[in-house]
Design a protein around this motif. Structure first.
Motif, PDB file in Angstrom:
ATOM      1  N   ARG A 120      32.874  42.177  47.130  1.00 27.25           N
ATOM      2  CA  ARG A 120      33.837  42.721  46.171  1.00 27.25           C
ATOM      3  C   ARG A 120      34.827  43.644  46.895  1.00 27.25           C
ATOM      4  O   ARG A 120      36.049  43.546  46.697  1.00 27.25           O
ATOM      5  CB  ARG A 120      33.103  43.479  45.061  1.00 27.25           C
ATOM      6  CG  ARG A 120      34.033  44.019  43.989  1.00 27.25           C
ATOM      7  CD  ARG A 120      33.253  44.778  42.917  1.00 27.25           C
ATOM      8  NE  ARG A 120      32.499  43.864  42.057  1.00 27.25           N
ATOM      9  CZ  ARG A 120      31.171  43.773  42.058  1.00 27.25           C
ATOM     10  NH1 ARG A 120      30.449  44.514  42.899  1.00 27.25           N
ATOM     11  NH2 ARG A 120      30.561  42.940  41.236  1.00 27.25           N
ATOM     12  N   ASP A 121      34.327  44.526  47.747  1.00 27.67           N
ATOM     13  CA  ASP A 121      35.201  45.419  48.515  1.00 27.67           C
ATOM     14  C   ASP A 121      36.059  44.628  49.502  1.00 27.67           C
ATOM     15  O   ASP A 121      37.249  44.941  49.692  1.00 27.67           O
ATOM     16  CB  ASP A 121      34.357  46.452  49.264  1.00 27.67           C
ATOM     17  CG  ASP A 121      33.664  47.434  48.340  1.00 27.67           C
ATOM     18  OD1 ASP A 121      34.121  47.597  47.188  1.00 27.67           O
ATOM     19  OD2 ASP A 121      32.657  48.044  48.763  1.00 27.67           O
ATOM     20  N   LYS A 124      38.941  42.942  47.599  1.00 26.45           N
ATOM     21  CA  LYS A 124      39.980  43.900  47.226  1.00 26.45           C
ATOM     22  C   LYS A 124      40.868  44.227  48.427  1.00 26.45           C
ATOM     23  O   LYS A 124      42.103  44.341  48.293  1.00 26.45           O
ATOM     24  CB  LYS A 124      39.350  45.177  46.684  1.00 26.45           C
ATOM     25  CG  LYS A 124      38.706  45.029  45.324  1.00 26.45           C
ATOM     26  CD  LYS A 124      38.068  46.333  44.880  1.00 26.45           C
ATOM     27  CE  LYS A 124      37.409  46.214  43.514  1.00 26.45           C
ATOM     28  NZ  LYS A 124      36.750  47.485  43.094  1.00 26.45           N
ATOM     29  N   HIS A 125      40.256  44.371  49.587  1.00 28.78           N
ATOM     30  CA  HIS A 125      41.014  44.672  50.806  1.00 28.78           C
ATOM     31  C   HIS A 125      41.960  43.521  51.169  1.00 28.78           C
ATOM     32  O   HIS A 125      43.146  43.752  51.473  1.00 28.78           O
ATOM     33  CB  HIS A 125      40.058  44.945  51.961  1.00 28.78           C
ATOM     34  CG  HIS A 125      40.725  45.079  53.296  1.00 28.78           C
ATOM     35  ND1 HIS A 125      41.513  46.152  53.648  1.00 28.78           N
ATOM     36  CD2 HIS A 125      40.728  44.222  54.375  1.00 28.78           C
ATOM     37  CE1 HIS A 125      41.982  45.985  54.870  1.00 28.78           C
ATOM     38  NE2 HIS A 125      41.517  44.829  55.333  1.00 28.78           N
ATOM     39  N   CYS A 127      43.219  41.250  49.247  1.00 29.50           N
ATOM     40  CA  CYS A 127      44.270  41.062  48.238  1.00 29.50           C
ATOM     41  C   CYS A 127      45.533  41.857  48.568  1.00 29.50           C
ATOM     42  O   CYS A 127      46.639  41.489  48.120  1.00 29.50           O
ATOM     43  CB  CYS A 127      43.755  41.464  46.853  1.00 29.50           C
ATOM     44  SG  CYS A 127      42.748  40.199  46.044  1.00 29.50           S
ATOM     45  N   GLN A 128      45.383  42.915  49.335  1.00 28.98           N
ATOM     46  CA  GLN A 128      46.548  43.725  49.695  1.00 28.98           C
ATOM     47  C   GLN A 128      47.542  42.937  50.539  1.00 28.98           C
ATOM     48  O   GLN A 128      48.721  43.301  50.623  1.00 28.98           O
ATOM     49  CB  GLN A 128      46.097  44.982  50.463  1.00 28.98           C
ATOM     50  CG  GLN A 128      45.087  45.844  49.729  1.00 28.98           C
ATOM     51  CD  GLN A 128      45.632  46.448  48.454  1.00 28.98           C
ATOM     52  OE1 GLN A 128      46.825  46.755  48.364  1.00 28.98           O
ATOM     53  NE2 GLN A 128      44.770  46.625  47.463  1.00 28.98           N
ATOM     54  N   GLU A 150      36.090  39.220  37.166  1.00 26.08           N
ATOM     55  CA  GLU A 150      36.420  40.425  37.925  1.00 26.08           C
ATOM     56  C   GLU A 150      37.603  40.165  38.854  1.00 26.08           C
ATOM     57  O   GLU A 150      38.507  41.001  38.973  1.00 26.08           O
ATOM     58  CB  GLU A 150      35.223  40.883  38.747  1.00 26.08           C
ATOM     59  CG  GLU A 150      34.093  41.496  37.964  1.00 26.08           C
ATOM     60  CD  GLU A 150      33.036  42.057  38.889  1.00 26.08           C
ATOM     61  OE1 GLU A 150      33.396  42.754  39.864  1.00 26.08           O
ATOM     62  OE2 GLU A 150      31.843  41.776  38.664  1.00 26.08           O
ATOM     63  N   MET A 151      37.589  39.019  39.537  1.00 26.90           N
ATOM     64  CA  MET A 151      38.683  38.695  40.454  1.00 26.90           C
ATOM     65  C   MET A 151      40.000  38.591  39.703  1.00 26.90           C
ATOM     66  O   MET A 151      41.052  39.036  40.193  1.00 26.90           O
ATOM     67  CB  MET A 151      38.363  37.394  41.192  1.00 26.90           C
ATOM     68  CG  MET A 151      37.196  37.526  42.164  1.00 26.90           C
ATOM     69  SD  MET A 151      36.672  35.949  42.880  1.00 26.90           S
ATOM     70  CE  MET A 151      38.131  35.498  43.796  1.00 26.90           C
ATOM     71  N   ILE A 154      41.128  42.127  38.978  1.00 27.41           N
ATOM     72  CA  ILE A 154      41.599  42.795  40.196  1.00 27.41           C
ATOM     73  C   ILE A 154      43.006  42.324  40.563  1.00 27.41           C
ATOM     74  O   ILE A 154      43.901  43.135  40.848  1.00 27.41           O
ATOM     75  CB  ILE A 154      40.621  42.543  41.359  1.00 27.41           C
ATOM     76  CG1 ILE A 154      39.303  43.275  41.121  1.00 27.41           C
ATOM     77  CG2 ILE A 154      41.235  42.971  42.700  1.00 27.41           C
ATOM     78  CD1 ILE A 154      38.178  42.848  42.047  1.00 27.41           C
ATOM     79  N   THR A 155      43.214  41.020  40.557  1.00 28.53           N
ATOM     80  CA  THR A 155      44.526  40.482  40.939  1.00 28.53           C
ATOM     81  C   THR A 155      45.600  40.820  39.909  1.00 28.53           C
ATOM     82  O   THR A 155      46.755  41.056  40.269  1.00 28.53           O
ATOM     83  CB  THR A 155      44.443  38.953  41.121  1.00 28.53           C
ATOM     84  OG1 THR A 155      43.857  38.352  39.947  1.00 28.53           O
ATOM     85  CG2 THR A 155      43.605  38.589  42.331  1.00 28.53           C
TER      86      THR A 155
END
Length: 313
Positions: A120-121, A124-125, A127-128, A150-151, A154-155
């Motif tokens: 998960r972390d 997220k990283h 995706c930046q 969740e994805m 997040i997006t």
């Protein structure tokens, strides 16, 4: 950059077996081995379309090492999370005489809670760095069923279009995350609504139900009949010409890659649908899985007939 996510990758081994029969032995030529999983098929096609792509997901064991080496050999960028379990192997028997395809798909390793948190972390990283995210395929054991949801959340917070191609509970949960686009086939759409869809009108109504949940587009794959794209404002039908199919495996993944590429390039939604279908067709005429020639795709695009279906509705 387009980020592709393959949570349950595999070594895909395909055999061409004439007159394949259950319960009989068959001598075959050496199988064609590829770094597989739907997301990796998408990744290869994006690379062949000259798009910058980064692959991520979960890999483990000697099978996972083999997949990484294969990706390195074709200069496909990747940043997978290492897990303790062994990545799976899947088999496909293709009978060119009968025109059938029989698949044996391992479920894959069990993912620990700690590995879920680490991924998960990791996601997220990554995706930046992305402007489009694509998640494809099944989830391994241990992965919580709402993870695609969740994805999507997040997006969406990062204003990144999220394209999702999965099935079963993963699709049901994933839709709740309001992805930009999902790509079900007829069987997956029927499973989602829990009833038979006997005609085009009923399929469109089912797709509209999904759009009303916040999904921008439902790309309904119809195989040799083409595709229908149902949006919150547009409904488009794509019809494709008949062609000699050599290997249909990966054509849906190629279609999704084509759609992502077209959206990234700023194509109109009509041209994006035609381009996506052309990618699916270009894969089907090749022996390799998840492979297209961009020049072939560009020749096929004008052969795809796209028609609006919502005029007068």
């Amino acid at each position: 950059m387009i980020l592709t996510v393959t949570l349950n990758p595999a070594i895909d081994v395909s055999y061409h077996v004439q007159h394949f029969q259950i319960g009989h032995g068959h001598r075959v030529e050496n199988g064609n081995k590829t770094a597989g999983g739907k997301g990796l098929n998408v990744s290869r096609v994006l690379q062949q379309l000259n798009s910058e792509v980064l692959c991520t997901g979960l890999l483990g064991g000697s099978t996972g090492t083999w997949i990484k080496n294969q990706l390195d050999s074709v200069n496909l960028m990747h940043d997978f999370l290492e897990i303790t379990g062994e990545t799976r192997t899947c088999l496909a028997m293709l009978d060119p005489i009968a025109g059938t395809q029989t698949e044996l798909m391992e479920r894959g390793p069990t993912i620990s809670k700690e590995e879920v948190e680490r991924f998960r972390d990791h996601f997220k990283h990554l995706c930046q760095k992305a402007n489009i995210v694509i998640a494809s395929g099944s989830m391994p054991k241990g992965m919580p069923s709402p993870f695609y949801q969740e994805m999507g959340e997040i997006t969406r917070e990062l204003h990144i279009p999220f394209l999702l191609d999965t099935s079963g509970n993963a699709l049901t949960e994933g839709i709740e995350g309001r992805p930009f686009l999902i790509k079900p086939n007829e069987m997956e759409l029927r499973a989602y609504v829990g009833r038979e869809l006997s005609n085009e009108e009923e399929m469109l109504e089912a797709a509209k139900i999904i759009c009303n949940k916040g999904v921008q587009y439902v790309l309904l794959s119809l195989g040799s009949k083409g595709a229908i794209l149902v949006g919150q404002e547009n409904i488009l039908k794509a019809e494709i010409p008949e062609m000699e199919v050599k290997n249909p495996v990966g054509s849906g993944d190629s279609m999704l890659a084509g759609m992502a590429y077209a959206l990234q390039q700023g194509f109109s939604i009509s041209k994006s649908l035609a381009f996506a279908c052309a990618c699916g067709m270009a894969n089907a005429v090749e022996e390799q899985t998840g492979y297209v020639e961009k020049v072939v795709v560009e020749k096929l695009v004008p052969q795809v007939k796209v028609t609006p279906l919502n005029e007068g509705r």
